[in-house]
Design a protein around this motif. Structure first.
Motif, PDB file in Angstrom:
ATOM      1  N   LEU A 149       0.828  -1.208   0.000  1.00 34.10           N
ATOM      2  CA  LEU A 149       0.000   0.000   0.000  1.00 34.10           C
ATOM      3  C   LEU A 149       0.854   1.246   0.000  1.00 34.10           C
ATOM      4  CD1 LEU A 149      -2.868  -0.910   2.416  1.00 34.10           C
ATOM      5  CD2 LEU A 149      -3.044  -0.362   0.042  1.00 34.10           C
ATOM      6  N   ASP A 150       1.961   1.194   0.750  1.00 27.58           N
ATOM      7  CA  ASP A 150       2.821   2.383   0.765  1.00 27.58           C
ATOM      8  C   ASP A 150       3.417   2.628  -0.610  1.00 27.58           C
ATOM      9  OD1 ASP A 150       4.042   1.749   4.126  1.00 27.58           O
ATOM     10  OD2 ASP A 150       2.399   2.985   3.388  1.00 27.58           O
ATOM     11  N   THR A 152       2.140   1.735  -3.427  1.00 32.45           N
ATOM     12  CA  THR A 152       1.069   2.245  -4.299  1.00 32.45           C
ATOM     13  C   THR A 152       0.828   3.718  -4.049  1.00 32.45           C
ATOM     14  OG1 THR A 152       0.066   0.097  -3.970  1.00 32.45           O
ATOM     15  CG2 THR A 152      -1.263   1.749  -5.076  1.00 32.45           C
ATOM     16  N   LYS A 153       0.897   4.096  -2.755  1.00 29.19           N
ATOM     17  CA  LYS A 153       0.668   5.515  -2.466  1.00 29.19           C
ATOM     18  C   LYS A 153       1.741   6.375  -3.100  1.00 29.19           C
ATOM     19  CE  LYS A 153       0.384   6.782   1.907  1.00 29.19           C
ATOM     20  NZ  LYS A 153      -0.108   7.364   3.155  1.00 29.19           N
ATOM     21  N   LEU A 156       1.056   6.680  -6.699  1.00 32.28           N
ATOM     22  CA  LEU A 156      -0.073   7.579  -6.955  1.00 32.28           C
ATOM     23  C   LEU A 156       0.344   9.025  -6.798  1.00 32.28           C
ATOM     24  CD1 LEU A 156      -3.202   5.930  -5.475  1.00 32.28           C
ATOM     25  CD2 LEU A 156      -2.788   6.603  -7.776  1.00 32.28           C
TER      26      LEU A 156
END
Lengths: 201, 304
Positions: A149-150, A152-153, A156
């Motif tokens: 998730l990190d 991906t952040k 993004l």
């Protein structure tokens, strides 16, 4: 962040006098000198036995020993002990122990209860587990998810930055195209004017 | 003209009189406002009393009485301020009056409201402090009572399985917990006979925090993951908004370019016509011929 050893023992909670019996053993002592390796292995075995003896059934335990943290999880008489260094997160350590114990029960069922002496057969799964779980993310799904998730952040964020740049470029394009259309309109008017004015002349 | 002016002036005077009468009335209720101030002092006194309370000697009755008195005062003051505001609004709405009067009346009403609000807030803070003190006393009482009798320890240890069952993630955790509580219950009938069980119970209470922290760390990690996902969702939404806005920009650019194309094509047509006009010689010769004829005519007219 290192796992130094993983041990599976059989703990007899009834008779406290007997030491737990080792069922499987995997150690990674390559970072010690060649002559110290045997001593380190014996030390690991001894400490593992002591910790497993002191862990009551269905309990998780963490003990700090010199520069190692020893985590133990006793389930139903089957105890799994892991030697990790201080940086290894505690949660991932216990999820590693959980996995090992599940795998052991899947492989060997209940036959381990009858073993009375230390078994010296290596269990290949334990060795691969030792190498695979050096990275705590492998064992702990939560940690893996958090890491992904990190990432991906971050991706993004980069995407948003590039979208903002694109917005700026589009802005400049709008400006230029409106300038162009104004200029072409002037051009058309001029052409009409020169055409109409000089029909007489 | 003068009559109207004097009439308006008198109505001004009337209205200011009305307002000053209301202010007088409120000033008479200023003692009640002073009572509000004194209620504030009483509230401070309640706060001091609540602070100094100990476990055994708390003046609950006094505190409750004072709280009731203060509440009544505050409600009365609130009603008075609301009345004043109604009068003020009716005054503003009825006739056309100068802006000074309106601002004056609204400022007075606002001032009173603010003071009342300040007093209520302080009162609320005192009440919260009192409840916190009560909680602290309760917990201390529990602490001391657990050492005196082992009875609360069992429900304490039992409460943890229930609390952790809701937060537990792994399927293996409920069975160990159930086993833990079931293993602790047979210990208790033996409590009087077995002196060794006491360190065991304390040990279990120590292990309860360890399992607790493990579960708590898992729960915290889950919360983190959930909030991260939420943030990611936000970022995606923002991204979508930005892209749609930029799409509109692209459409504008497209329109501009089409306009430019039309203009340039038109201009090109005009220029082609012009080119045809000046490139064909016949038309030019006719023009020159006409110019010459005109010149000759003028020359002939002037000379002959």
């Amino acid at each position: 962040m290192k796992i130094t050893a993983l041990l599976v023992l059989k703990c007899d909670s009834r008779s406290d006098g007997s030491d737990p019996v080792i069922l499987a053993n995997a150690t990674d002592v390559n970072h010690f000198g060649y002559f110290q390796r045997v001593t380190v292995r014996q030390f690991i075995v001894f400490v593992g036995r002591t910790v497993a003896k002191r862990t009551p059934p269905d309990q998780r335990h963490s003990v700090q020993h010199e520069e190692y943290k020893v985590h133990s999880y006793n389930r139903n008489g089957l105890c799994v002990v892991g030697f990790m260094d201080d940086h290894y997160p505690v949660r991932s350590a216990f999820s590693v122990l959980n996995k090992v114990i599940d795998e052991y029960q899947k492989c060997f069922g209940e036959t381990w209860r009858n073993i009375q002496a230390d078994s010296t057969q290596p269990w290949p799964y334990l060795n691969e587990a030792l190498t695979k779980f050096q990275d705590p993310g492998e064992a702990d799904n939560l940690l893996k998810i958090q890491r992904e998730l990190d990432e991906t952040k971050i991706i993004l964020h980069k995407t948003i930055d590039s979208v903002l740049e694109r917005g700026e470029k589009l802005d400049s394009l709008v400006e230029k195209s409106s300038d162009l259309s104004a200029a072409s309109q002037m051009f058309y008017k001029q052409a009409k004017k020169t055409n109409q004015c000089c029909t007489i002349l | 003209m003068m009559n109207v002016k004097s009439g308006q002036g008198s109505s001004y005077r009337e209205r200011t009189q009305e307002f000053s009468s209301i202010a007088e009335r409120l000033r008479k209720s200023f003692p009640s406002l002073n009572a509000g101030v004194s209620a504030n002092n009483v509230g401070v006194g309640v706060g001091a009393v609540a602070k100094r309370t100990s476990v055994f000697d708390d003046p609950t009755v006094e505190i409750q009485e004072l709280t009731a008195v203060i509440k009544q005062d505050i409600t009365a003051l609130n009603a008075a301020v609301v009345d004043l505001q109604l009068v003020c609004n009716s005054q503003n709405g009825s006739e056309s009056i100068s802006s000074d009067t309106t601002t004056h009346s609204t400022t007075v009403v606002d001032n009173l409201k603010n003071r009342l609000m300040g007093a209520t807030k302080e009162f609320k803070e005192v009440l919260t402090m009192r409840t916190e003190n009560l909680k602290v006393h309760e917990s201390r009482r529990q602490l001391f009572s657990t050492s005196a009798s082992k009875e609360p320890a069992n429900p304490f240890a039992r409460q943890h399985p229930l609390a952790n069952r809701s937060t537990a993630n792994a399927s293996t955790s409920p069975p160990p917990w159930v086993k833990n509580s079931s293993s602790s219950s047979p210990l208790f009938p033996r409590k009087q006979a077995d002196g060794e069980s006491q360190p065991l119970i304390q040990q279990q209470q120590q292990m309860v925090p360890l399992q607790d922290s493990y579960m708590q760390s898992r729960a915290e990690a889950l919360h983190n993951v959930e909030s991260t996902i939420h943030e990611l969702g936000n970022i995606f939404t923002q991204l979508a908004t930005m892209v749609s806005q930029q799409g509109e920009l692209a459409i504008r650019i497209d329109e501009n370019m089409e306009d430019t194309l039309a203009n340039v094509e038109g201009a090109q047509g005009q220029l082609m016509r012009y080119l045809n006009g000046i490139s064909s010689n016949r038309w030019l010769m006719i023009k020159i011929f006409f110019v010459l004829i005109a010149f000759l005519m003028i020359f002939l007219f002037f000379v002959a």
